[in-house]
Design a protein around this motif. Structure first.
Motif, short mmCIF file in Angstrom:
data_model
loop_
_atom_site.label_atom_id
_atom_site.label_comp_id
_atom_site.label_asym_id
_atom_site.label_seq_id
_atom_site.Cartn_x
_atom_site.Cartn_y
_atom_site.Cartn_z
N GLU A 31 0.84 -1.20 0.00
CA GLU A 31 0.00 0.00 0.00
C GLU A 31 0.88 1.26 0.00
OE1 GLU A 31 -3.71 2.05 2.40
OE2 GLU A 31 -2.87 0.18 3.15
N MET A 32 1.94 1.24 0.77
CA MET A 32 2.84 2.40 0.81
C MET A 32 3.50 2.63 -0.55
SD MET A 32 4.67 1.81 4.52
CE MET A 32 5.74 3.24 4.38
N CYS A 34 2.43 1.65 -3.51
CA CYS A 34 1.41 2.11 -4.46
C CYS A 34 1.09 3.59 -4.24
CB CYS A 34 0.15 1.26 -4.34
SG CYS A 34 0.34 -0.41 -4.99
N THR A 35 1.03 4.01 -2.99
CA THR A 35 0.77 5.42 -2.67
C THR A 35 1.90 6.29 -3.19
OG1 THR A 35 -0.54 4.84 -0.74
CG2 THR A 35 0.35 7.07 -0.80
N MET A 36 3.16 5.84 -3.01
CA MET A 36 4.30 6.61 -3.51
C MET A 36 4.23 6.74 -5.03
SD MET A 36 7.62 5.46 -1.30
CE MET A 36 7.17 3.86 -0.60
N LYS A 38 1.61 6.51 -6.97
CA LYS A 38 0.47 7.37 -7.30
C LYS A 38 0.83 8.84 -7.11
CE LYS A 38 -3.88 8.24 -8.24
NZ LYS A 38 -4.31 8.20 -9.62
N MET A 39 1.50 9.15 -6.01
CA MET A 39 1.90 10.53 -5.76
C MET A 39 2.90 11.02 -6.80
SD MET A 39 2.13 10.43 -1.60
CE MET A 39 2.60 12.14 -1.39
N THR A 42 0.95 11.69 -10.07
CA THR A 42 -0.02 12.79 -10.04
C THR A 42 0.61 14.04 -10.64
OG1 THR A 42 -1.10 11.88 -8.08
CG2 THR A 42 -1.46 14.21 -8.52
N ILE A 65 -2.42 2.27 -10.64
CA ILE A 65 -1.39 1.48 -9.99
C ILE A 65 -1.55 0.02 -10.44
CG2 ILE A 65 -0.50 0.69 -7.76
CD1 ILE A 65 -0.13 3.70 -8.39
#
Length: 151
Positions: A31-32, A34-36, A38-39, A42, A65
């Protein structure tokens, strides 16, 4: 998940609990990451995506992702290395943690973003802890097997 399968083959409660803990944390690592990603994606323009050699990925997935390695191979259950022997599986787990640690170190060399570096350092340190915890489980299993021997 490798750890869930292995949990049922572990002869000690300590090893079973450890696999549950690490498996849960590994899901949080996904999850971390994927968040990185995605950020980082963006606000990226199509030109920036092309310059990063990610045009093919963008064409198929836009900015979604999608778990894959750096060469585009999607995550698959074939990555799970487990044969059902607790000692062998724990050694495999330890090797996987060392490989993950090395990848995080290499990723750190690819960025100058301080926040991204902090997150990657955290993940790298957790891989080191997992390696050590798998070593504890290995000792637990080996002691269990030694105690079972009849001389």
């Amino acid at each position: 998940m490798r750890y869930l399968h292995q949990r049922y083959n572990m002869p000690t409660d300590q090893a079973k609990a450890l696999l549950t803990d690490i498996g849960t944390e590994e899901m949080a690592h996904w999850e971390m990451i994927c968040t990185m990603v995605k950020m980082l994606m963006t606000g990226a323009t199509v030109e920036e995506i092309k310059e990063a050699d990610m045009g093919a990925m963008y064409a198929i997935r836009d900015k979604a992702i999608y778990p894959q390695d750096s060469t585009g191979n999607p995550w698959t259950a074939a990555y799970i290395q487990s044969i059902g022997d607790p000692v062998t599986d724990l050694y495999e787990d330890m090797a996987a943690e060392q490989k993950a640690r090395a990848v995080y170190e290499q990723l750190l060399n690819l960025t100058d973003d301080p926040l991204l570096k902090d997150a990657l350092r955290f993940l790298r340190e957790r891989e080191i802890v997992h390696f050590q915890r798998f070593g504890e489980a290995l000792r637990s299993v080996e002691e269990f097997h030694s105690a079972k021997r009849i001389f």
